[in-house]
Motif scaffolding. Structure first.
Motif, mmCIF file in Angstrom:
data_model
loop_
_atom_site.group_PDB
_atom_site.id
_atom_site.type_symbol
_atom_site.label_atom_id
_atom_site.label_comp_id
_atom_site.label_asym_id
_atom_site.label_seq_id
_atom_site.Cartn_x
_atom_site.Cartn_y
_atom_site.Cartn_z
ATOM 1 N N GLU A 215 44.594 52.478 50.894
ATOM 2 C CA GLU A 215 44.855 53.304 52.073
ATOM 3 C C GLU A 215 44.341 54.726 51.884
ATOM 4 N N ALA A 216 44.329 55.184 50.632
ATOM 5 C CA ALA A 216 43.836 56.533 50.331
ATOM 6 C C ALA A 216 42.314 56.574 50.199
ATOM 7 N N GLY A 217 41.651 55.432 50.376
ATOM 8 C CA GLY A 217 40.196 55.398 50.349
ATOM 9 C C GLY A 217 39.575 55.056 49.017
ATOM 10 N N ASP A 218 40.356 54.522 48.091
ATOM 11 C CA ASP A 218 39.828 54.173 46.771
ATOM 12 C C ASP A 218 38.965 52.906 46.881
ATOM 13 N N ASP A 219 37.678 53.030 46.545
ATOM 14 C CA ASP A 219 36.749 51.906 46.664
ATOM 15 C C ASP A 219 37.077 50.782 45.687
ATOM 16 N N ILE A 220 37.598 51.127 44.521
ATOM 17 C CA ILE A 220 37.920 50.094 43.532
ATOM 18 C C ILE A 220 39.027 49.201 44.063
ATOM 19 N N ALA A 221 40.072 49.808 44.620
ATOM 20 C CA ALA A 221 41.170 49.030 45.189
ATOM 21 C C ALA A 221 40.678 48.164 46.337
ATOM 22 N N ARG A 222 39.839 48.732 47.181
ATOM 23 C CA ARG A 222 39.323 47.973 48.327
ATOM 24 C C ARG A 222 38.499 46.773 47.853
ATOM 25 N N ASN A 223 37.692 46.956 46.829
ATOM 26 C CA ASN A 223 36.887 45.856 46.310
ATOM 27 C C ASN A 223 37.768 44.739 45.748
ATOM 28 N N VAL A 224 38.845 45.109 45.058
ATOM 29 C CA VAL A 224 39.761 44.110 44.505
ATOM 30 C C VAL A 224 40.403 43.303 45.631
ATOM 31 N N LEU A 225 40.888 43.974 46.665
ATOM 32 C CA LEU A 225 41.542 43.290 47.779
ATOM 33 C C LEU A 225 40.550 42.430 48.566
ATOM 34 N N THR A 226 39.325 42.934 48.718
ATOM 35 C CA THR A 226 38.286 42.150 49.388
ATOM 36 C C THR A 226 37.984 40.874 48.609
ATOM 37 N N HIS A 227 37.873 41.018 47.301
ATOM 38 C CA HIS A 227 37.625 39.854 46.433
ATOM 39 C C HIS A 227 38.772 38.855 46.546
ATOM 40 N N ALA A 228 40.010 39.346 46.622
ATOM 41 C CA ALA A 228 41.164 38.459 46.758
ATOM 42 C C ALA A 228 41.057 37.632 48.032
ATOM 43 N N GLY A 229 40.718 38.266 49.146
ATOM 44 C CA GLY A 229 40.558 37.537 50.400
ATOM 45 C C GLY A 229 39.488 36.473 50.322
ATOM 46 N N SER A 230 38.381 36.786 49.642
ATOM 47 C CA SER A 230 37.288 35.819 49.485
ATOM 48 C C SER A 230 37.704 34.632 48.633
ATOM 49 N N GLU A 231 38.460 34.895 47.566
ATOM 50 C CA GLU A 231 38.934 33.809 46.706
ATOM 51 C C GLU A 231 39.863 32.866 47.471
ATOM 52 N N LEU A 232 40.736 33.431 48.292
ATOM 53 C CA LEU A 232 41.667 32.602 49.055
ATOM 54 C C LEU A 232 40.930 31.792 50.122
ATOM 55 N N ALA A 233 39.913 32.392 50.732
ATOM 56 C CA ALA A 233 39.088 31.647 51.689
ATOM 57 C C ALA A 233 38.355 30.500 50.990
ATOM 58 N N ALA A 234 37.934 30.728 49.756
ATOM 59 C CA ALA A 234 37.259 29.676 48.988
ATOM 60 C C ALA A 234 38.211 28.509 48.717
ATOM 61 N N PHE A 235 39.471 28.810 48.422
ATOM 62 C CA PHE A 235 40.457 27.736 48.244
ATOM 63 C C PHE A 235 40.567 26.892 49.511
ATOM 64 N N ALA A 236 40.653 27.575 50.662
ATOM 65 C CA ALA A 236 40.739 26.843 51.926
ATOM 66 C C ALA A 236 39.523 25.947 52.107
ATOM 67 N N GLY A 237 38.347 26.464 51.790
ATOM 68 C CA GLY A 237 37.131 25.687 51.927
ATOM 69 C C GLY A 237 37.113 24.450 51.062
ATOM 70 N N ILE A 238 37.642 24.563 49.856
ATOM 71 C CA ILE A 238 37.657 23.417 48.942
ATOM 72 C C ILE A 238 38.445 22.256 49.542
ATOM 73 N N VAL A 239 39.647 22.545 50.050
ATOM 74 C CA VAL A 239 40.469 21.446 50.566
ATOM 75 C C VAL A 239 39.943 20.943 51.913
ATOM 76 N N ILE A 240 39.360 21.823 52.725
ATOM 77 C CA ILE A 240 38.756 21.369 53.981
ATOM 78 C C ILE A 240 37.603 20.410 53.696
ATOM 79 N N ASP A 241 36.745 20.773 52.752
ATOM 80 C CA ASP A 241 35.592 19.932 52.415
ATOM 81 C C ASP A 241 36.019 18.561 51.882
ATOM 82 N N ARG A 242 37.135 18.533 51.195
ATOM 83 C CA ARG A 242 37.535 17.287 50.546
ATOM 84 C C ARG A 242 38.088 16.254 51.515
ATOM 85 N N ILE A 243 38.816 16.668 52.554
ATOM 86 C CA ILE A 243 39.492 15.656 53.368
ATOM 87 C C ILE A 243 39.241 15.781 54.878
#
Length: 301
Positions: A215-243
């Motif tokens: 919230e204070a504009g720290d790019d490192i924190a933003r990159n970590v949170l962005t990466h977290a969202g991408s990882e969770l989207a990847a999990f969703a993709g794995i199970v969607i692709d499987r079934i």
């Protein structure tokens, strides 16, 4: 009148809800009760506190409970289920059912129907079921080796990334994120932080610090949170692709404190899922799993 109890036993929070066949009568919350994360003593104390609060509001005593369903990470594993069952036998009457946390989240989101649930709390997992009843899961292998995008993962990744930036700055300055972590852990030197970070701390407790830095504009924190969202989207993709078929419409829901408290994680997750699966129907709400635990207690009594 039959009384039922649903419990969501998370790593950081325990939620209980008591109801009869049709109505909610009382609720209670306390600290974490995941025995792997917090140990038996704290798990027992947290369960007792939450159950007593719910019973007091419902104006009943625990021995009146006909059936309890508890969802907890690793609940399908006998070594965990047996411990949780033993603890609950000290606290409630009636039958006890123990399932994985993804099971109660699926019940809360979809009932018996198909869909995908992605959970990101202290830990993380994706779970899916199609119209034929076939199921698939991804992640959720524990904080030591998995749980990408979870509160624990975000806290640990924030420490790692902020120390990398500290190295790159030649140890001449600290980022706002690193300064916030130092303050949260009550230390003044990076060397002290390193000792703490390597002594198995509760990394998930750093989530508010990471959010504040973002919230204070720290790019490192933003990159970590962005990466977290991408990882969770990847999990969703794995199970969607499987079934599910590539063009098949699929409902996707989310649950857990990371999604509830971190808008940027949710935004990146939604964007990632929608880009890869335009046919996905994204539920805007953050699902409360404890309602699924109560539904299962009623359903299987």
């Amino acid at each position: 009148m039959s009384i039922f109890l649903g419990i969501d036993g998370g790593g950081s929070k325990t939620s209980c809800v008591i109801g009869d066949e049709n109505s909610v009568l009382g609720t209670g919350t306390s600290g974490g009760s995941n025995v792997v994360r917090v140990g038996e003593t704290q798990a027992r104390d947290s369960l007792r506190t939450a159950i007593r609060a719910a019973c007091a509001e419902a104006k009943i005593i625990p021995s009146q409970i006909k059936k309890t369903c508890v969802g907890i990470a690793g609940g399908a594993r006998p070594e965990i289920a047996n411990v949780v069952r033993r603890l609950l036998l000290e606290l409630v009457g009636g039958e006890i059912e123990i399932v994985g946390d993804q099971v109660i989240a699926m019940e809360a989101a979809f009932g018996d129907g198909p869909g995908v649930i992605v959970i990101a709390g202290t830990g993380s997992i994706a779970y899916a079921r199609n119209a034929e009843g076939k199921v698939a899961r991804a992640g959720g292998w524990g904080f030591g080796i998995s749980d990408e995008g979870s509160g624990h993962w975000i806290g640990r990744a924030a420490v790692t990334a902020s120390l990398r930036a500290y190295d790159q700055a030649g140890h001449e300055s600290t980022s706002p994120l690193l300064a916030g972590i130092l303050k949260f852990w009550g230390v003044s030197l990076v060397e002290q932080l390193v000792v703490m970070a390597n002594s198995a701390p509760d990394f998930s407790a750093l989530l508010p610090t990471v959010l504040a830095a973002n919230e204070a504009g720290d790019d490192i924190a933003r990159n970590v949170l962005t990466h977290a969202g991408s990882e969770l989207a990847a999990f969703a993709g794995i199970v969607i692709d499987r079934i599910f078929g590539k063009d098949e419409s699929v409902s996707v829901a989310v649950s857990g404190g990371v999604f509830y408290n971190c808008p940027i994680v949710r935004q990146i997750f939604d964007k990632g899922v929608h880009a890869a699966y335009p046919q996905a129907l994204l539920n805007a709400a953050v699902i409360d799993p404890v309602s699924g635990a109560l539904a299962l207690a009623r359903k299987n009594a």
